[in-house]
Write a protein that holds these residues in place. Structure first.
Motif: not given
Length: 259
Positions: A37-53
């Motif tokens: 989904s388009f939202s994959d790049s939003f949900f994964l960063p949302a649950v991590l304490d660290r930044k993911v690019t």
């Protein structure tokens, strides 16, 4: 910005997560995920304490007007990195260069080995050019990631997302140090990519299809075009038959004998 976006996402959708302990507290790592989904790049960063690019099309950051500025701010806020996809090899080379730069800064880099979203929820063959080359160039560990049910939140054609709980499974880091110095060997690139895809398949439970998702999308599009063409031809034939019958009925009346 990450807090402003991630907070509402977690509050509204309450994604469940397994394997957070596998994310290193510091240092570079590659998060290789399936793409539903388009939202994959939003949900994964949302649950991590660290930044993911992650990598995103440059057009998302350069659209003029207020809407364009809001879109650019949103993508920057969730850790998206603009990449110019112009040229036949532009997208791949730009993504590889950007990924290496992110990892050299000691950060987390997110990538979708399938190269595009799955057209039907199945897991497709990973492309060896991006993930494998970045992993071998940097020596960073690769963490397989499985997004669960994100495609059900906003199916194609739906404007409003459905409030439901997606899931995220993060696997143990994979070390490919044994392949160092072999980044130009296409068999090594293929083997590394296939190993990661196998781990993603185990985490996601998806059916695996040994073809590229881009090819599958072309097949689906071609089939849809063929079906539409056949329906159009059938409709034209029905209309022609109806017109012929109407003409025959209009001019073919039987004269009754006088009583």
């Amino acid at each position: 910005m990450k807090v402003a976006i991630g907070g509402p996402l977690k509050l509204g959708f309450r994604p469940w997560v397994e394997g957070l302990e596998n994310i290193p507290a510091e240092g570079p790592a590659i998060l290789a995920s399936n793409h539903l989904s388009f939202s994959d790049s939003f949900f994964l960063p949302a649950v991590l304490d660290r930044k993911v690019t992650f990598i995103a099309k440059a057009e998302y950051f350069t659209t003029p007007g207020l809407k364009g500025k809001l879109t650019a701010a949103f993508f920057k806020g969730v850790g998206q990195l603009p990449v110019d996809r112009s040229g036949s090899r532009g997208a791949g080379e730009a993504a590889i260069k950007s990924g290496i730069e992110v990892l050299e800064r000691g950060e987390l880099f997110g990538i979708y080995p399938e190269g595009t979203r799955s057209p039907d929820g199945r897991l497709y063959r990973g492309k060896p050019g991006g993930l494998a080359r970045v992993a071998l160039a940097t020596g960073a560990p690769v963490l397989p990631v499985a997004m669960i049910d994100t495609e059900k939140i906003q199916p194609p054609g739906k404007v409003m997302p459905k409030l439901m709980r997606p899931g995220i499974r993060i696997g143990k880091p994979l070390d490919f140090g044994r392949y160092q110095g072999m980044e130009h060997d296409r068999f090594v690139l293929r083997a590394l990519t296939d190993e990661v895809m196998y781990e993603i398949m185990k985490l996601s439970g998806q059916e695996y299809v040994d073809m590229y998702a881009t090819a599958a999308k072309r097949q689906i599009a071609d089939a849809a075009k063929a079906e539409a063409k056949a329906e159009k031809e059938a409709k034209a034939e029905r209309e022609a038959m109806a017109e012929k019958e109407a003409k025959e009925n209009k001019g073919g009346g039987v004269e009754r004998p006088a009583s």
